[in-house]
Design an enzyme around this catalytic site. Structure first.
Site, short mmCIF file in Angstrom:
data_model
loop_
_atom_site.label_atom_id
_atom_site.label_comp_id
_atom_site.label_asym_id
_atom_site.label_seq_id
_atom_site.Cartn_x
_atom_site.Cartn_y
_atom_site.Cartn_z
N ASP A 1 -3.13 -2.89 1.70
CA ASP A 1 -4.01 -2.37 0.66
C ASP A 1 -4.06 -3.46 -0.41
O ASP A 1 -3.24 -4.39 -0.43
CB ASP A 1 -3.43 -1.07 0.09
CG ASP A 1 -4.33 -0.44 -0.95
OD1 ASP A 1 -5.53 -0.77 -0.97
OD2 ASP A 1 -3.84 0.37 -1.75
N ASP B 1 -5.03 -2.94 -4.31
CA ASP B 1 -4.54 -2.53 -5.62
C ASP B 1 -3.10 -2.05 -5.55
O ASP B 1 -2.74 -1.24 -4.70
CB ASP B 1 -5.42 -1.41 -6.19
CG ASP B 1 -6.85 -1.88 -6.45
OD1 ASP B 1 -7.01 -3.07 -6.72
OD2 ASP B 1 -7.77 -1.06 -6.36
N GLU C 1 -4.36 -1.65 -10.88
CA GLU C 1 -5.44 -0.88 -10.25
C GLU C 1 -6.75 -1.40 -10.85
O GLU C 1 -7.04 -1.16 -12.02
CB GLU C 1 -5.25 0.61 -10.55
CG GLU C 1 -6.17 1.51 -9.77
CD GLU C 1 -5.74 1.69 -8.32
OE1 GLU C 1 -6.64 1.83 -7.47
OE2 GLU C 1 -4.53 1.69 -8.05
N ARG D 1 -15.76 7.90 -10.08
CA ARG D 1 -15.27 6.86 -10.98
C ARG D 1 -16.32 5.77 -11.21
O ARG D 1 -16.48 5.29 -12.34
CB ARG D 1 -13.98 6.24 -10.42
CG ARG D 1 -12.75 7.13 -10.59
CD ARG D 1 -11.53 6.51 -9.97
NE ARG D 1 -11.57 6.61 -8.50
CZ ARG D 1 -10.69 6.03 -7.70
NH1 ARG D 1 -9.71 5.31 -8.21
NH2 ARG D 1 -10.77 6.17 -6.39
N SER E 1 -9.30 -2.11 1.67
CA SER E 1 -9.13 -1.56 0.32
C SER E 1 -10.38 -0.83 -0.14
O SER E 1 -11.51 -1.24 0.16
CB SER E 1 -8.82 -2.70 -0.66
OG SER E 1 -8.86 -2.26 -1.99
N GLY E 2 -10.15 0.23 -0.89
CA GLY E 2 -11.25 0.95 -1.51
C GLY E 2 -11.72 0.27 -2.78
O GLY E 2 -12.64 0.75 -3.45
N LYS F 1 -9.55 4.39 6.21
CA LYS F 1 -8.93 3.10 6.50
C LYS F 1 -8.55 3.00 7.98
O LYS F 1 -8.54 1.91 8.55
CB LYS F 1 -7.70 2.90 5.61
CG LYS F 1 -8.06 2.71 4.14
CD LYS F 1 -6.93 2.15 3.32
CE LYS F 1 -7.38 1.88 1.89
NZ LYS F 1 -6.36 1.20 1.09
N ASP G 1 0.13 2.06 -0.74
CA ASP G 1 0.85 2.73 -1.83
C ASP G 1 0.31 4.11 -2.17
O ASP G 1 0.93 4.84 -2.93
CB ASP G 1 0.82 1.87 -3.09
CG ASP G 1 -0.56 1.87 -3.75
OD1 ASP G 1 -1.57 1.69 -3.03
OD2 ASP G 1 -0.63 2.07 -4.98
N ASN H 1 -4.71 7.51 0.25
CA ASN H 1 -5.79 7.03 1.11
C ASN H 1 -5.33 5.99 2.12
O ASN H 1 -6.10 5.57 2.99
CB ASN H 1 -6.94 6.47 0.26
CG ASN H 1 -6.52 5.25 -0.55
OD1 ASN H 1 -5.41 5.20 -1.06
ND2 ASN H 1 -7.39 4.28 -0.67
#
Length: 491
Positions: free
Chosen positions: A8, A10, A17, A53, A96-97, A140, A163, A166
């Site tokens: 991941d 972040d 983040e 967001r 990663s998102g 993912k 972490d 997701n």
């Protein structure tokens, strides 16, 4: 063998983040952070959270975001970790998102082989509040499967590091899932947990897996089976220890809850006694006030009826009489004192206290004594409640101490059980790997037997042809030779 390590971004490869940092320059930091936390904890689905967001970021300048991206620090040990993995021949991917504006520079800096992230939409250098990308609608796990298919790698040849909630799908799919400073939702699913914010701490975990693979690949089938039996015995022992620790944790929890319930009851009783004591003390104070008020009225009556002068004269007479009785005086001095005392007695006889005032004073004295008796009785009763209250408060201290001790033991046993469960998961993972090796060896063995069978069949077939040629020349055949010819359909 491990061939791919997936990260991941972040809070794993970078120390922060990204979307929260972008939220600061957009003036929506608190709203973004709140949604981020819910997503990381698994309280809301990722697609909804990312869209919500990004909408809050509408109107933010792209140049400002690039500045934020440049200032985001890499996680401690990130460069060394990625370099070490690539030196060992592993592919390194980031799923990663987060967003391309942040992730692309990291990919270039670290030499990442694969990067999958989302894209922030912009018009004239300003965010529109829209987002798209593989991690908006897909999980993912879906993205990971694409990499595995392209590289012809199995999930058992992959390690994933994340972490948040997701990351669970790829953590569960990988051979080894590592929770790096992770949220509880992910920690429960991971095979290994790293608490320190130093990415180099994952290297010993990966190295251990590689060493186990190498050792396993050098073993014979019998050795692998023996190792499997050892690990299954170990797994059983770990499970028993874990279950026993969980049992003790439950017992301590039950004891703690029981003591806390007893504590509440005892504390309530102590409070009831305190309230009763305070109620009685209030009555004591009321009676004291009434008694003191009457005493003041008595003194007023005495002063107003000449009582004050009478008391003064009586006290002076007593003083003179004591001097005459206790001291050696010359005759003149003694006569003078006797004369003074007699004059005072004459004066005292002239002072008359009226009968009505005297009777009223007596009546008031009686009331004062009654109130005083109530004060004494109520004080004793209040003291009794006070002592009982103190006894119950002492009991609460004793119970609270026992409850705290039970809670500490509960936490200790639960922590030990969690450690055993992590060991259980690790051992179970080893067994899965051993089983895969067993299956591979069995497959190899079957292939070898099939090859042997084919070679044997070919040899028999060639021999059958030779027998048939000799038969045509007139050689007499044995029963076995005839069966061999039939088997290979030579005749």
């Amino acid at each position: 063998m491990i061939k791919l390590v997936v990260f991941d971004l972040d809070n794993v490869l970078i120390d922060g983040e990204a979307i929260d940092e972008i939220g600061k320059i957009a003036g929506v930091e608190e709203e973004v952070m709140e949604i981020t936390e819910k997503a990381m904890q698994g309280e809301v689905d990722f697609e909804s959270s990312i869209r919500e967001r990004v909408k809050l970021l509408k109107g933010t300048a792209v140049e400002d975001i690039k500045k934020v991206a440049d200032e985001l620090p890499l996680m401690e040990g990130a460069e060394e970790t990625v370099r070490t993995l690539k030196d060992k021949g592993y592919l390194v991917a980031v799923i990663s998102g987060s967003f391309d504006l942040v992730a692309e520079p990291i990919k270039e800096k670290l030499g990442i082989d694969y990067l999958f992230c989302n894209r922030l939409h912009e018009e004239d250098g300003i965010l529109t509040g829209e987002v798209s990308g593989p991690l908006v609608e897909k999980s993912k796990y879906d993205v990971l499967c694409g990499i595995l298919e392209k590289e012809n790698i199995s999930p058992r040849e992959c390690i994933a590091v994340g972490d948040g909630a997701n990351d669970i799908s790829m953590i569960e799919a990988a051979r080894v899932g590592i929770a790096f400073n992770a949220k509880p939702a992910l920690r429960k699913k991971a095979d290994a947990v790293v608490e320190e914010k130093d990415l180099r701490k994952i290297l010993p975990i990966i190295e251990k897996v590689a060493e186990a693979d190498d050792k396993l690949n050098k073993m014979s089938y019998d050795e692998v089976m023996e190792l499997k039996n050892e690990y299954e015995d170990k797994l059983s022992a770990i499970a028993s220890e874990r279950d026993e620790l969980n049992k003790k944790a439950r017992e301590m929890k039950e004891l703690r809850d029981k003591l806390n319930s007893e504590l509440r009851e005892t504390l309530n009783r102590a409070v009831e006694l305190r309230d009763k004591r305070n109620e009685i003390n209030s009555q004591v104070e009321e009676n004291k006030k009434l008694r003191d008020q009457i005493n003041r009225e008595i003194r007023k009556l005495e002063w107003s009826s000449g009582g004050r002068d009478r008391i003064k004269i009586e006290n002076e007479i007593k003083r003179i009489d004591k001097i005459i009785e206790t001291r050696v005086l010359d005759i003149n001095k003694e006569n003078e004192l006797v004369k003074t005392a007699n004059e005072l007695r004459k004066k005292l006889m002239k002072i008359q206290e009226d009968e009505e005032t005297r009777e009223k004073a007596l009546e008031l004295r009686k009331k004062s004594e009654e109130y005083h008796e109530k004060v004494v009785a109520l004080s004793e009763e209040a003291q009794g409640y006070h002592e009982k209250m103190l006894e119950y408060f002492r009991k609460t201290d004793e119970i609270r101490k026992k409850a705290d001790e039970a809670h500490e033991k509960f936490l200790q046993f639960r922590r030990m059980a969690s450690e055993k469960h992590e060991e259980f998961k690790s051992t179970l993972g080893e067994i899965r790997q051993i089983n895969e090796r067993i299956n591979a060896l069995r497959s190899e063995n079957r292939s070898f037997r099939r090859r042997e069978t084919r070679e044997r069949d070919n040899e028999e077939k060639e021999r059958a042809r030779e027998i048939y040629e000799k038969f045509k020349e007139g050689k007499k055949l044995t029963k076995d030779e005839i069966l061999l010819l039939q088997k290979h359909r030579i005749v």
